[in-house]
Design a protein around this motif. Structure first.
Motif, PDB file in Angstrom:
ATOM      1  N   ARG A  39       0.825  -1.218   0.000  1.00  0.00           N
ATOM      2  CA  ARG A  39       0.000   0.000   0.000  1.00  0.00           C
ATOM      3  C   ARG A  39       0.857   1.265   0.000  1.00  0.00           C
ATOM      4  O   ARG A  39       0.362   2.345  -0.335  1.00  0.00           O
ATOM      5  CB  ARG A  39      -0.941   0.007   1.208  1.00  0.00           C
ATOM      6  CG  ARG A  39      -2.038  -1.040   1.115  1.00  0.00           C
ATOM      7  CD  ARG A  39      -3.096  -0.869   2.190  1.00  0.00           C
ATOM      8  NE  ARG A  39      -4.090  -1.927   2.133  1.00  0.00           N
ATOM      9  CZ  ARG A  39      -5.091  -1.967   1.272  1.00  0.00           C
ATOM     10  NH1 ARG A  39      -5.229  -0.980   0.379  1.00  0.00           N
ATOM     11  NH2 ARG A  39      -5.948  -2.977   1.277  1.00  0.00           N
ATOM     12  N   GLU A  40       2.119   1.128   0.382  1.00  0.00           N
ATOM     13  CA  GLU A  40       3.019   2.276   0.391  1.00  0.00           C
ATOM     14  C   GLU A  40       3.590   2.583  -0.993  1.00  0.00           C
ATOM     15  O   GLU A  40       4.190   3.641  -1.198  1.00  0.00           O
ATOM     16  CB  GLU A  40       4.166   2.030   1.370  1.00  0.00           C
ATOM     17  CG  GLU A  40       3.724   2.001   2.835  1.00  0.00           C
ATOM     18  CD  GLU A  40       4.875   1.695   3.777  1.00  0.00           C
ATOM     19  OE1 GLU A  40       5.985   1.430   3.266  1.00  0.00           O
ATOM     20  OE2 GLU A  40       4.658   1.716   4.996  1.00  0.00           O
ATOM     21  N   VAL A  41       3.394   1.666  -1.945  1.00  0.00           N
ATOM     22  CA  VAL A  41       3.881   1.892  -3.312  1.00  0.00           C
ATOM     23  C   VAL A  41       3.069   3.020  -3.953  1.00  0.00           C
ATOM     24  O   VAL A  41       1.838   3.044  -3.872  1.00  0.00           O
ATOM     25  CB  VAL A  41       3.763   0.606  -4.160  1.00  0.00           C
ATOM     26  CG1 VAL A  41       4.190   0.872  -5.603  1.00  0.00           C
ATOM     27  CG2 VAL A  41       4.612  -0.503  -3.554  1.00  0.00           C
ATOM     28  N   ASP A  42       3.751   3.944  -4.576  1.00  0.00           N
ATOM     29  CA  ASP A  42       3.111   5.088  -5.228  1.00  0.00           C
ATOM     30  C   ASP A  42       2.128   4.610  -6.295  1.00  0.00           C
ATOM     31  O   ASP A  42       2.511   3.913  -7.240  1.00  0.00           O
ATOM     32  CB  ASP A  42       4.189   5.974  -5.871  1.00  0.00           C
ATOM     33  CG  ASP A  42       3.628   7.286  -6.400  1.00  0.00           C
ATOM     34  OD1 ASP A  42       2.391   7.458  -6.418  1.00  0.00           O
ATOM     35  OD2 ASP A  42       4.443   8.144  -6.804  1.00  0.00           O
ATOM     36  N   LYS A  43       0.875   4.979  -6.125  1.00  0.00           N
ATOM     37  CA  LYS A  43      -0.148   4.544  -7.086  1.00  0.00           C
ATOM     38  C   LYS A  43       0.098   5.119  -8.480  1.00  0.00           C
ATOM     39  O   LYS A  43      -0.342   4.554  -9.480  1.00  0.00           O
ATOM     40  CB  LYS A  43      -1.533   4.945  -6.584  1.00  0.00           C
ATOM     41  CG  LYS A  43      -1.968   4.192  -5.328  1.00  0.00           C
ATOM     42  CD  LYS A  43      -3.435   4.429  -5.014  1.00  0.00           C
ATOM     43  CE  LYS A  43      -3.851   3.688  -3.763  1.00  0.00           C
ATOM     44  NZ  LYS A  43      -3.737   2.217  -3.912  1.00  0.00           N
ATOM     45  N   GLY A  44       0.793   6.235  -8.530  1.00  0.00           N
ATOM     46  CA  GLY A  44       1.125   6.826  -9.826  1.00  0.00           C
ATOM     47  C   GLY A  44       2.007   5.919 -10.657  1.00  0.00           C
ATOM     48  O   GLY A  44       1.846   5.829 -11.887  1.00  0.00           O
ATOM     49  N   VAL A  45       2.912   5.213 -10.001  1.00  0.00           N
ATOM     50  CA  VAL A  45       3.793   4.277 -10.700  1.00  0.00           C
ATOM     51  C   VAL A  45       2.988   3.108 -11.248  1.00  0.00           C
ATOM     52  O   VAL A  45       3.214   2.651 -12.387  1.00  0.00           O
ATOM     53  CB  VAL A  45       4.888   3.752  -9.739  1.00  0.00           C
ATOM     54  CG1 VAL A  45       5.777   2.737 -10.454  1.00  0.00           C
ATOM     55  CG2 VAL A  45       5.720   4.895  -9.196  1.00  0.00           C
ATOM     56  N   ILE A  46       2.010   2.650 -10.477  1.00  0.00           N
ATOM     57  CA  ILE A  46       1.156   1.542 -10.916  1.00  0.00           C
ATOM     58  C   ILE A  46       0.301   1.968 -12.101  1.00  0.00           C
ATOM     59  O   ILE A  46       0.175   1.232 -13.094  1.00  0.00           O
ATOM     60  CB  ILE A  46       0.246   1.074  -9.755  1.00  0.00           C
ATOM     61  CG1 ILE A  46       1.097   0.599  -8.582  1.00  0.00           C
ATOM     62  CG2 ILE A  46      -0.681  -0.046 -10.225  1.00  0.00           C
ATOM     63  CD1 ILE A  46       0.302   0.285  -7.334  1.00  0.00           C
ATOM     64  N   GLU A  47      -0.275   3.154 -12.003  1.00  0.00           N
ATOM     65  CA  GLU A  47      -1.108   3.662 -13.098  1.00  0.00           C
ATOM     66  C   GLU A  47      -0.284   3.865 -14.364  1.00  0.00           C
ATOM     67  O   GLU A  47      -0.770   3.627 -15.477  1.00  0.00           O
ATOM     68  CB  GLU A  47      -1.774   4.975 -12.684  1.00  0.00           C
ATOM     69  CG  GLU A  47      -2.807   4.849 -11.581  1.00  0.00           C
ATOM     70  CD  GLU A  47      -3.944   3.901 -11.970  1.00  0.00           C
ATOM     71  OE1 GLU A  47      -4.336   3.895 -13.159  1.00  0.00           O
ATOM     72  OE2 GLU A  47      -4.419   3.165 -11.081  1.00  0.00           O
ATOM     73  N   ALA A  48       0.946   4.328 -14.211  1.00  0.00           N
ATOM     74  CA  ALA A  48       1.831   4.522 -15.371  1.00  0.00           C
ATOM     75  C   ALA A  48       2.107   3.194 -16.057  1.00  0.00           C
ATOM     76  O   ALA A  48       2.112   3.096 -17.289  1.00  0.00           O
ATOM     77  CB  ALA A  48       3.128   5.183 -14.923  1.00  0.00           C
ATOM     78  N   LEU A  94       5.089  -3.646  -8.003  1.00  0.00           N
ATOM     79  CA  LEU A  94       4.685  -3.789  -6.606  1.00  0.00           C
ATOM     80  C   LEU A  94       5.781  -4.383  -5.721  1.00  0.00           C
ATOM     81  O   LEU A  94       6.196  -3.776  -4.722  1.00  0.00           O
ATOM     82  CB  LEU A  94       3.413  -4.643  -6.516  1.00  0.00           C
ATOM     83  CG  LEU A  94       2.120  -3.985  -7.015  1.00  0.00           C
ATOM     84  CD1 LEU A  94       0.983  -5.006  -7.054  1.00  0.00           C
ATOM     85  CD2 LEU A  94       1.742  -2.814  -6.125  1.00  0.00           C
ATOM     86  N   LEU A  95       6.235  -5.588  -6.082  1.00  0.00           N
ATOM     87  CA  LEU A  95       7.228  -6.256  -5.245  1.00  0.00           C
ATOM     88  C   LEU A  95       8.576  -5.539  -5.274  1.00  0.00           C
ATOM     89  O   LEU A  95       9.257  -5.441  -4.244  1.00  0.00           O
ATOM     90  CB  LEU A  95       7.394  -7.716  -5.679  1.00  0.00           C
ATOM     91  CG  LEU A  95       6.181  -8.620  -5.440  1.00  0.00           C
ATOM     92  CD1 LEU A  95       6.468 -10.041  -5.923  1.00  0.00           C
ATOM     93  CD2 LEU A  95       5.786  -8.641  -3.962  1.00  0.00           C
ATOM     94  N   LYS A  96       8.944  -5.033  -6.439  1.00  0.00           N
ATOM     95  CA  LYS A  96      10.236  -4.335  -6.568  1.00  0.00           C
ATOM     96  C   LYS A  96      10.257  -3.051  -5.750  1.00  0.00           C
ATOM     97  O   LYS A  96      11.217  -2.772  -5.037  1.00  0.00           O
ATOM     98  CB  LYS A  96      10.523  -4.037  -8.037  1.00  0.00           C
ATOM     99  CG  LYS A  96      11.894  -3.414  -8.273  1.00  0.00           C
ATOM    100  CD  LYS A  96      12.151  -3.190  -9.746  1.00  0.00           C
ATOM    101  CE  LYS A  96      13.524  -2.558  -9.971  1.00  0.00           C
ATOM    102  NZ  LYS A  96      13.783  -2.313 -11.409  1.00  0.00           N
ATOM    103  N   GLU A  97       9.183  -2.266  -5.858  1.00  0.00           N
ATOM    104  CA  GLU A  97       9.127  -0.983  -5.159  1.00  0.00           C
ATOM    105  C   GLU A  97       8.977  -1.148  -3.646  1.00  0.00           C
ATOM    106  O   GLU A  97       9.384  -0.268  -2.878  1.00  0.00           O
ATOM    107  CB  GLU A  97       7.963  -0.141  -5.703  1.00  0.00           C
ATOM    108  CG  GLU A  97       8.128   0.330  -7.131  1.00  0.00           C
ATOM    109  CD  GLU A  97       9.263   1.327  -7.280  1.00  0.00           C
ATOM    110  OE1 GLU A  97       9.438   2.179  -6.385  1.00  0.00           O
ATOM    111  OE2 GLU A  97       9.995   1.243  -8.289  1.00  0.00           O
ATOM    112  N   SER A  98       8.379  -2.243  -3.229  1.00  0.00           N
ATOM    113  CA  SER A  98       8.131  -2.440  -1.798  1.00  0.00           C
ATOM    114  C   SER A  98       9.180  -3.333  -1.127  1.00  0.00           C
ATOM    115  O   SER A  98       9.021  -3.697   0.041  1.00  0.00           O
ATOM    116  CB  SER A  98       6.741  -3.061  -1.594  1.00  0.00           C
ATOM    117  OG  SER A  98       6.668  -4.352  -2.185  1.00  0.00           O
ATOM    118  N   THR A  99      10.252  -3.668  -1.843  1.00  0.00           N
ATOM    119  CA  THR A  99      11.269  -4.576  -1.310  1.00  0.00           C
ATOM    120  C   THR A  99      11.817  -4.165   0.059  1.00  0.00           C
ATOM    121  O   THR A  99      11.926  -5.005   0.961  1.00  0.00           O
ATOM    122  CB  THR A  99      12.428  -4.740  -2.312  1.00  0.00           C
ATOM    123  OG1 THR A  99      11.923  -5.324  -3.517  1.00  0.00           O
ATOM    124  CG2 THR A  99      13.503  -5.656  -1.750  1.00  0.00           C
TER     125      THR A  99
END
Length: 222
Positions: A118-127, A143-148
């Motif tokens: 949930r801490e992963v920037d949603k903008g990155v997901i939308e992009a 998701l997994l990479k950004e939240s490592t």
């Protein structure tokens, strides 16, 4: 000197107990990581606004996680006796403790995984979505990479909780430092044995904490 301070400690047995504690912790941590990631991803992806948004699946997974998190570990061990006996073929020894250790800690880690995702920037997901990325790509590359860093930090917290669980499991004959402290220390009123087991458990906790903090700091690019 050591024999005078700890007259009842059999050092060869203490080393075996410490190895058993490491064995249970590391194997249980591996199983916890695998099942915790799976459960955490399901919780996140099926939540409102998630890639696999599904209220029913989310409710089922959340209920399973909450129920197993709510059961005290010592009771969970007893509840899992039939399952453990079927799976392992025995109720004693380090291997017999693994099912309860994994089932007891995976839901705890799953919630930490969900928080990290949930801490992963949603903008990155939308992009990533706008560029036509597949769901698998979003999961593994975003998701997994950004939240490592958060996942590693959560795994460190879980590892320390697992060390405590192994000590509890020792009371029912699972081996390790908890087993040695209870059967060869407490029951025989050899409190030097209990004290030494406590010192070793604290040292193991510090080792896992140090490694976890070092990895988290190395992976955190902020």
């Amino acid at each position: 000197m050591m024999s005078q301070l700890f007259p009842n400690v059999i050092w060869s047995d203490m080393v075996v107990a410490m190895i058993e504690t490491f064995y249970m912790t590391l194997l249980a941590l591996l199983g916890t990581f695998i099942f915790g990631i799976m459960l955490g991803l399901l919780l996140y992806l099926t939540s409102p606004g998630g890639v696999w948004q599904n209220k029913i699946i989310n409710l089922i997974v959340a209920t399973i996680v909450n129920v197993f998190r709510a059961i005290p570990f010592v009771i969970l061990i007893l509840l899992l006796f039939p399952f453990t006996d079927f799976l392992i073929g025995t109720l004693r020894g380090p291997n017999a403790a693994l099912p309860a250790l994994i089932i007891g800690s995976a839901p705890f880690y799953a919630r930490l995984v969900e928080i990290g995702l949930r801490e992963v920037d949603k903008g990155v997901i939308e992009a990533a979505k706008s560029m036509g990325a597949k769901t698998s790509t979003i999961i593994f590359k975003v998701l997994l990479k950004e939240s490592t860093p958060a996942l590693v930090s959560g795994l460190t917290v879980t590892a320390i909780a697992l060390i405590g669980y192994t000590a509890v499991a020792g009371i029912i004959g699972a081996g390790g430092l908890g087993d040695y402290a209870y059967y060869y220390g407490f029951q025989r009123r050899s409190y030097d044995v209990v004290f030494m087991c406590t010192i070793l458990i604290v040292i193991i906790v510090f080792i896992f904490q140090f490694i976890g903090d070092a990895l988290t700091n190395k992976l955190d690019k902020r």
